[in-house]
Write a protein that holds these residues in place. Structure first.
Motif, PDB file in Angstrom:
ATOM      1  N   GLU A  69       2.917  -0.871   4.099  1.00 35.54           N
ATOM      2  CA  GLU A  69       1.902  -1.091   3.079  1.00 35.54           C
ATOM      3  C   GLU A  69       2.123  -0.177   1.883  1.00 35.54           C
ATOM      4  O   GLU A  69       1.906  -0.567   0.732  1.00 35.54           O
ATOM      5  CB  GLU A  69       0.509  -0.850   3.668  1.00 35.54           C
ATOM      6  N   ARG A  81       4.171  -9.639   2.320  1.00 35.04           N
ATOM      7  CA  ARG A  81       2.958  -9.061   1.736  1.00 35.04           C
ATOM      8  C   ARG A  81       2.955  -9.246   0.213  1.00 35.04           C
ATOM      9  O   ARG A  81       1.926  -9.578  -0.388  1.00 35.04           O
ATOM     10  CB  ARG A  81       2.865  -7.574   2.084  1.00 35.04           C
ATOM     11  N   GLN A 132       2.498  -1.033  -2.054  1.00 34.30           N
ATOM     12  CA  GLN A 132       1.606  -0.390  -3.014  1.00 34.30           C
ATOM     13  C   GLN A 132       2.394   0.211  -4.179  1.00 34.30           C
ATOM     14  O   GLN A 132       1.967   0.133  -5.337  1.00 34.30           O
ATOM     15  CB  GLN A 132       0.794   0.693  -2.310  1.00 34.30           C
TER      16      GLN A 132
END
Length: 436
Positions: free
Chosen positions: A298, A342, A302
């Motif tokens: 993640e 993602r 980011q």
């Protein structure tokens, strides 16, 4: 010696070909007819350096053959069980369906004195249970875990750093250990340690090794999380503590974390088995090891979002890597593909490239775009995310060449494998994992 290998996936195919390469007569058996057809033609069904050569040589020499019939295992002195033990769909525990089926299918073809050698990664206690199934045939069960590194699997089979044999007590166990020593005669002649243990220890050796490696990786990634809020450089930190011989530098590379078909599912299965044994607290830290690992994926996403001003919607992102590690086409639990998916979910125009894993990735994630050629993937990219440290990216790709193709100047180094100074000097906004 005449050997059989039950299961011709990644572990079994490599083991069968490697055993033939050191002079044994080997038959590999699998229920997948397409896989057996490919192997029988001398065609490796997956990418692994060195496998194609020893596979072709084994077929040509007549020492190696493949079959879909378990009956062809009859007459072998040692039968290796090399089937998969995936994570259960509804929990963390290992699914032993394939191991149980392999042993059950082999039973009618065993003869007194045969050795059944389990190589699959299994929860502790599995070998003792299977021994009770095998013993009525007059055969002996041993547990001989594998310690293969993808990308180096042929080398690790022919010249491993250690061999472990879990055997029953007494003369039966001594005889079984002697037979395994004969199987691995080449490695033992080259002074590879041969460690004889009980069943439980042999089973635990493999999962303990994987748990330790996963912990070491997640430890340095936890330090990367601290470095990111303090301005420290986790790479220099790893170099400094790695000089301590008690710690060592290997597996202290901070980045997007580990993946593949072993570490993630093995630490989860270990945790589940410890809970079953009433000792879940002993390995409770592995839950956090897993959590840290997933957080780093993640974080990489980011960093791309931040680099593109807070949104990736409609922006083209070149993702360099699909395999979970270099020198492999394995995409199981790949951090690279996880990050790509993602970003796609956030509205980015994601283009994935990889020297070996594109076809595997396309089958699982057809929603992504793929380019075999690196230059095509970089063309017009607003941001570049490096997630598999192939030499093509960390050594051969220059920031000047990338700048001539890409539309933007944002690069996120998910493996801390690029020369940050060189990329910044060439005008790129460089972000690493745990690096200022």
């Amino acid at each position: 010696m005449k050997l059989s290998v039950i299961g011709c996936g990644y572990l079994g195919a490599v083991h069968a070909a490697a055993m033939a390469s050191i002079g044994h007569d080997v038959v590999g058996i699998d229920v997948d007819a397409r896989k057996i057809e490919s192997l029988s033609k001398g065609e490796a069904p997956f990418f692994e350096p060195g496998l194609q050569e020893i596979l072709s040589d084994g077929i040509a020499s007549g020492r190696l053959r493949f079959s879909t019939s378990m009956a062809d295992a009859a007459g072998a002195q040692v039968h290796f069980i090399g089937v998969g033990t995936p994570q259960q769909k509804d929990g963390y525990a290992a699914d032993l369906t394939y191991v149980n089926a392999a042993v059950d299918g082999l039973l009618p073809h065993l003869s007194p004195g045969d050795i059944v050698a389990g190589k699959s990664t299994v929860p502790v206690g599995t070998a003792a249970r299977l021994a009770e199934v095998v013993e009525p045939t007059g055969a002996t069960l041993v547990w001989n875990p594998e310690f293969l590194r993808e990308g180096f699997a042929v080398q690790d089979t022919v010249a491993p750093d250690r061999l472990v044999a879990g055997v029953p007590d007494g003369a039966e166990g001594e005889r079984a250990a002697a037979i395994l020593r004969a199987v691995y005669h080449t490695a033992i002649a080259n002074e590879t340690p041969f460690i004889v243990t009980d069943y439980a220890t042999a089973e635990l050796v493999k999962v303990a090794a994987n748990a330790f490696l996963a912990t070491k990786i997640s430890f340095i990634n936890a330090m990367a999380e601290i470095a990111e809020v303090t301005g420290a450089d986790v790479t220099q930190l790893a170099d400094a503590i790695g000089h301590d011989a008690r710690i060592g530098r290997r597996f202290l590379g901070a980045g997007i974390g580990f993946g593949g078909g072993c570490l993630p599912k093995d630490i989860r299965a270990f945790s589940a088995r410890a809970e079953e044994l009433g000792r879940g607290e002993s390995v409770a830290f592995l839950r956090e090891v897993d959590a840290i690992n997933l957080r780093r994926r993640e974080r990489a996403v980011q960093l791309v979002v931040e680099g593109l001003g807070g949104s990736v919607y409609g922006k083209r992102v070149a993702v360099l890597g699909a395999a979970f590690k270099p020198h492999s086409d394995d995409i199981r639990d790949s951090p690279a593909l996880d990050a790509a998916v993602r970003l796609h979910g956030l509205g980015a125009d994601v283009v994935v490239t990889d020297p070996a894993a594109i076809e595997n990735a396309r089958r699982v994630h057809p929603q992504l775009r793929y380019e075999q050629e690196l230059d095509a993937a970089l063309q017009g990219a607003d941001a570049v995310l490096v997630v598999t440290e192939w030499d093509e990216y960390r050594r051969e790709l220059t920031p000047e060449h990338a700048a001539a193709l890409a539309g933007g100047r944002v690069v996120v180094d998910g493996r801390n494998c690029l020369d940050a100074g060189a990329w910044r000097a060439a005008g790129w906004e460089y972000s690493g994992m745990g690096r200022p």
